[in-house]
Design a protein around this motif. Structure first.
Motif, PDB file in Angstrom:
ATOM      1  N   SER A  91      41.189  78.915  48.175  1.00  0.00           N
ATOM      2  CA  SER A  91      42.014  77.974  47.420  1.00  0.00           C
ATOM      3  C   SER A  91      41.340  76.608  47.286  1.00  0.00           C
ATOM      4  O   SER A  91      41.549  75.891  46.317  1.00  0.00           O
ATOM      5  CB  SER A  91      43.382  77.809  48.095  1.00  0.00           C
ATOM      6  N   LEU A  92      40.522  76.277  48.278  1.00  0.00           N
ATOM      7  CA  LEU A  92      39.909  74.939  48.290  1.00  0.00           C
ATOM      8  C   LEU A  92      38.502  74.935  47.704  1.00  0.00           C
ATOM      9  O   LEU A  92      38.045  73.902  47.205  1.00  0.00           O
ATOM     10  CB  LEU A  92      39.858  74.410  49.729  1.00  0.00           C
ATOM     11  N   HIS A 138      35.237  75.863  45.357  1.00  0.00           N
ATOM     12  CA  HIS A 138      34.799  76.304  44.032  1.00  0.00           C
ATOM     13  C   HIS A 138      33.289  76.093  43.992  1.00  0.00           C
ATOM     14  O   HIS A 138      32.729  75.313  44.781  1.00  0.00           O
ATOM     15  CB  HIS A 138      35.515  75.502  42.940  1.00  0.00           C
ATOM     16  N   ILE A 162      31.109  72.784  45.192  1.00  0.00           N
ATOM     17  CA  ILE A 162      31.788  71.854  46.102  1.00  0.00           C
ATOM     18  C   ILE A 162      30.869  71.590  47.295  1.00  0.00           C
ATOM     19  O   ILE A 162      30.180  72.495  47.781  1.00  0.00           O
ATOM     20  CB  ILE A 162      33.161  72.409  46.547  1.00  0.00           C
ATOM     21  N   GLU A 192      32.935  66.819  50.382  1.00  0.00           N
ATOM     22  CA  GLU A 192      34.308  66.932  49.890  1.00  0.00           C
ATOM     23  C   GLU A 192      35.225  67.669  50.876  1.00  0.00           C
ATOM     24  O   GLU A 192      36.431  67.473  50.898  1.00  0.00           O
ATOM     25  CB  GLU A 192      34.323  67.660  48.538  1.00  0.00           C
ATOM     26  N   ALA A 251      44.234  69.349  45.814  1.00  0.00           N
ATOM     27  CA  ALA A 251      42.893  69.911  45.607  1.00  0.00           C
ATOM     28  C   ALA A 251      42.991  71.351  45.115  1.00  0.00           C
ATOM     29  O   ALA A 251      42.234  71.783  44.240  1.00  0.00           O
ATOM     30  CB  ALA A 251      42.087  69.836  46.906  1.00  0.00           C
ATOM     31  N   MET A 252      43.923  72.115  45.665  1.00  0.00           N
ATOM     32  CA  MET A 252      44.079  73.504  45.227  1.00  0.00           C
ATOM     33  C   MET A 252      44.513  73.559  43.761  1.00  0.00           C
ATOM     34  O   MET A 252      44.043  74.389  43.000  1.00  0.00           O
ATOM     35  CB  MET A 252      45.110  74.212  46.101  1.00  0.00           C
ATOM     36  N   ARG A 308      43.862  71.492  41.501  1.00  0.00           N
ATOM     37  CA  ARG A 308      42.740  71.118  40.626  1.00  0.00           C
ATOM     38  C   ARG A 308      41.687  72.217  40.536  1.00  0.00           C
ATOM     39  O   ARG A 308      40.823  72.188  39.686  1.00  0.00           O
ATOM     40  CB  ARG A 308      42.075  69.843  41.159  1.00  0.00           C
ATOM     41  N   ASN A 309      41.737  73.192  41.459  1.00  0.00           N
ATOM     42  CA  ASN A 309      40.706  74.231  41.522  1.00  0.00           C
ATOM     43  C   ASN A 309      41.080  75.413  40.628  1.00  0.00           C
ATOM     44  O   ASN A 309      42.002  76.159  40.933  1.00  0.00           O
ATOM     45  CB  ASN A 309      40.568  74.701  42.978  1.00  0.00           C
ATOM     46  N   ALA A 312      41.371  78.817  42.367  1.00  0.00           N
ATOM     47  CA  ALA A 312      42.328  79.058  43.457  1.00  0.00           C
ATOM     48  C   ALA A 312      43.141  80.317  43.115  1.00  0.00           C
ATOM     49  O   ALA A 312      43.637  80.445  41.996  1.00  0.00           O
ATOM     50  CB  ALA A 312      43.254  77.869  43.630  1.00  0.00           C
TER      51      ALA A 312
END
Lengths: 382, 382, 382, 382
Positions: free
Chosen positions: B67-68, B70, B73, B124, B204-205, B207-208, B211
């Motif tokens: 989920s965090l 990508h 990152i 990050e 953050a999730m 935005r991913n 996720a």
């Protein structure tokens, strides 16, 4: 609870759940785990690998789909209800090229249409839902599997609501992956996906570079670590597994034929009652209806959610709503509720609920018809 | 069972497991589920969202990582044992750019090194294992979390073997995602991931784009469906959940401070015995040792697997092997085994096993030292 | 719990206790009841009637005594402890003419003295306690039974603390009534008296006009109604009975020889530890000591109640006090506690408790001696 | 199971039964025992001593009768069924001078007749059965108690099938000894007699030289040892007691008024169905009928045993036969069966069974009448 699953656990299964939790690598538990696999294989009459993945059957379905599907694979997805539709969304999101045959929700897939699809397209994978439980219907996977195999395609079956409750024969029916649920027909706790995987399916997964690895979704990890080497890829829930072992063992002790016949007998009594009450069943005809539940078409305008909540809060009976399809209420015939006068109790709740909401039905005629159609074999209780 | 987890269930928890299985959408069960969430929040002293994902904690860890993370990152992965190494492999396979700080397996991460890493790199996400259980060590997440937060990075903690057993304070320590296990310190069945997620982590999730969604691995589905709308994204294992509720409730009834102090007292007694026996603990020093277990360095050449199997098959005692690290044997101090003379029984098994294999130790001195150091608070049994 | 009974239930027995309660006249339960009878008969190697009376073993003892005793009957009561004394009081209160042989509480009855008593008196009934558990001693009922039978007398044995734990052979040893307890060696719930009754004993009861009838104490009602006609004279506790069935079944599965050998091995290890610690066992010599527990003579002046309460409240370990005899503390070796390093844990508790109270002992030497003497056969756990 | 007791245990009670067995002298269990006593007192609204004797309620009845009765005591025994008759046989066998008032089995004792008996005789003890369950009738103990007390006599009530199910108020109704059963209305395992004893009754027992002492039947031992000194006179069945505590606790949580009202509502629905079916209830009129069951008069010549066995073996439903009275079949309304559509299921079984045996009834009208009369309060399930 007279809804179509999750089913109540039997005394026998409850005993198993109360077992103090032991160490999952202890030889005693390893043997329990293997015994559960053997039991599931016996219920399905299969020599394929049985995989008991740790996670509710949605995990098993996702694991199977991700293991088999890669971008560009040509899939035939058969849709007769909401679970079939959801499978199509998954397949497309994983990059598959998806052809779909869709029939009305009160109908079942016609094998002739599957033949036609193969005639017109190159198809590598067929996906089908055995029972669309919200609609009470059954697809003829026993005919679809052989067609697919004859054309060199794999078949993946969502058997979440049928495995362990009615006949499902992966070997005879040429099914490559079947995914069932511990909490449905078996009446064990949710938490275990009950899966069969054919050699053809393993080969396809090994060829798929995107098949999950080092993941909770990895069927191949279970194959390589547990089935080949006897090591768990992760910690299984001992309690859930003992529940599966106990529940499956009970099915075998009762006898698979008798166990599978009970829902058929209960469904016949229930449907006799429904019709005598002046209501209609939802599936187009009884030949495509699942014996594990009776889906009843609600008379015009009755809201299934309002009806079910009224019955639950006033009478403590849980019937199944339509899971969003609308216009359907459902009475389950699984495990304990497939026997005795449970159908009469279910129809009492339904009839009383409808009358309370102002819908006219013939309660007495309906209950009497069901009570007279109850046809339990004489067996010991316990 | 004196291994460092999975722990035995208490009487109280066993009672809960024997509860007949009910319907998961019944208001009674929904309240049980929410109560379990509140209990976990109380144990962790947090106002963050608690997510009880359906699946052993490997599912929770994978769900959090997918989920965090990508592609591209920038992650700082802190490695002091095999679980930290495995996390690095996951991060790289998900496409992250990974910087690692690695220390010897008998040591812990130095927060100063984390500061330096932030000074030299844009980071990050920080990933860290709270306790490397195979080594018996503890990383100072209470110092790492604030450093990361000060630099605008998220922190994800693998707390599989510590959540519920020793202090872990997501709010005070600025930890964004913590993942624990039901079957470790709490002594509930395996099958539930116990997670906390901060607002920063949810953002953050969201935005991913990678996720997981519509997946067993989807934290965001749990957020949107269950936490926001009160609908389960899938069928939870009622039995497992009641086990978590009962186990967490018992911790709160005993009192978090007392419950967390028991392993500390047991570890002190065990280590006194180990040293009096002429052996050494594995962690470099006690200040970085987890109180939940004592990892003992095996005298030169002793094989941990052979030793543990000898003890198990001859004396019925399960000690922990090194999980592949080598040269370590482990005695757990979790739940019931954190009290009374369990440490003496564990040291008896270890000492007798070593003597059987020809390793010279001072058994009597060791057992006496441990027995004299046992320091249970006077409490009611039951 | 390391006291000499009631013993903890095994996992297997706990599973049985969690079984939902069914109807006691259901064929399923009748078969469970009969199976429990067959299991007890198999453990005792007897073809005599097994009677499972509803009530803790004091009920069985009272029922047996009242059924056999009438005013004027000549009884030989053998006294080597407090239970033997209590039996004498009962016999006298029921009107029997009682001759007694009494030996010191750390000794056992000498069969030669029984022979002499028969030579000097007409005796119709011999009453004897198999194990005086407060003292840790065993009477030689295997020699007393044949002597009595040779003189035409009946023998009634209080086997409350031995039945199911060590050899007791009613047929071979010519014992007419034996009374055991569900909650001792078997580790089932209290509440069932486990009895054997010979044909000679039934005849004597039928000749006794004062034998209870239409009473909870009526053995003859159980004989006539249940054993002859298959009807219960009262409602049995289904839960307790399923506990007995499960516990006895587990003994047979382990094997009677192995199950009876475990306490012997544990007792040997415990006594080695006791002596190495500088303490003495209470029984005059090991040949008359029960393997099911070790009774330890407390060094001058130590109060057993104070010591046991100190150990329980500080360390959570339950040792047995002397039940009023004084100067004795007891460690049990029944069921689960007959295995592994339970004796070391028990001696740790005892030793630490004595040191806390200022009694000097050699803790390390004692614990090491016990740990080195542990001699479990290699068996699967579970 | 729809028979009038023993009743099925609830989920809550089953949880308690699965609790690992602990030591009966442990403070934790002593508090459980005392809590069970307080709960029973609360249900009965009494400040009298509550005695929880170890043994099925026949033990409690025998203990009470033997404690109160001595040769020559003048007793008034009230007979409206077989249990009343059996009490008379006991009283005479214990040497009492017995006067009896007997009414037909479908009737109840008239308090005016009790007044007349007191006018004509000196009476020291009145014995009465609260509910003659085989007949479905209730005696007016609330009027009989005060009459007896006004004349200085004690009243002893066999409340085996009513205690905990309908109002029974020893203090307000001036009842000296009441004896109930754990396995009936409470749905706990058989094995515990639930008793109340007034100060007057204790005094009478103390004056009775034949009151049992040093016996399983000794109420005075429980008074002197447990109630006064906190020591058990024998080993209680921990499992059975935890079952009583859990079951009684659940009654209090539901609320005594609501719990007692449920059978009344279920009985009303059942009787509506019985009459609509063309059958008659057995009791002379509803004002003397117990709400805990409906006793139905079988149409001429139908054998109750044959009917019940037919229904059990063909449909898995256990109805109550007449226990030898003849011509009666019974449907219970206790615990779980006092709610929802259980009465419809029971009437389905009864109606179908009668039709199978050739007895003409109006099934549909009966089932509809019952289903329409079901009147559960809206409550949470669980």
């Amino acid at each position: 609870m007279l809804n179509p699953g999750p089913a109540s656990a039997s005394s026998h299964t409850l005993r198993a759940l109360a077992t103090p939790v032991s160490y999952h690598n202890d030889p005693w538990f390893l043997e329990r785990f293997r015994n559960a696999e053997r039991e599931i294989a016996a219920i399905l009459g299969t020599t394929q690998d049985v995989v008991l993945m740790q996670g509710e059957c949605m995990l098993g379905l996702e694991a199977a789909a991700r293991s088999l599907v890669h971008p560009g694979i040509k899939c035939l997805n058969l849709v007769s209800g909401i679970y079939g539709r959801g499978m199509g969304e998954w397949l497309r999101s994983f990059g598959a090229e998806v052809i779909e045959i869709e029939v009305p929700f009160n109908a079942a897939i016609d094998p002739a249409d599957v033949e036609s699809a193969f005639a017109a397209n190159t198809i590598e994978l067929v996906t089908v839902v055995h029972s669309e439980t919200p609609c009470g219907t059954l697809n003829p996977v026993e005919e679809i599997g052989p067609i697919a195999k004859a054309h060199g395609a794999l078949t993946m079956v969502d058997a979440a609501s049928t495995l362990g409750g009615i006949p499902l024969l992966p070997d005879e029916w040429k099914l490559d992956v079947c995914v069932g649920a511990s909490q449905k027909c078996l009446g064990a706790p949710a938490g275990i996906s009950l899966m069969t995987v054919s050699e053809d399916a393993w080969s396809a997964m090994r060829r798929n570079p995107l098949a999950p690895r080092a993941s909770i979704l990895s069927l191949l990890d279970w194959k390589d670590m547990w089935l080949e080497e006897g090591r768990f890829p992760l910690t299984p829930s001992i309690t859930d597994m003992l529940g599966v072992e106990a529940a499956a063992g009970e099915v075998l002790e009762i006898g698979v034929d008798e166990y599978f016949d009970r829902p058929r007998r209960a469904a016949a009594a229930c449907r006799a009652g429904v019709r005598a009450m002046g209501l209609e069943t939802f599936p187009r005809d009884d030949s495509i209806a699942s014996p594990l539940l009776t889906a009843i078409a609600l008379p015009g305008g009755t809201d299934d959610l309002e009806l079910c909540e009224h019955i639950r809060s006033h009478y403590g009976v849980v019937l199944g709503d339509s899971e969003g399809v609308g216009g359907i209420v459902r009475i389950g015939h699984m495990g304990l509720t497939a026997r005795s006068f449970h159908v009469v109790a279910g129809l009492s709740a339904l009839g009383r609920g409808l009358l309370d909401l102002g819908v006219s039905i013939d309660l007495g005629t309906g209950l009497a018809a069901a009570a007279l159609a109850v046809n339990d074999a004489p067996v010991a209780i316990g």
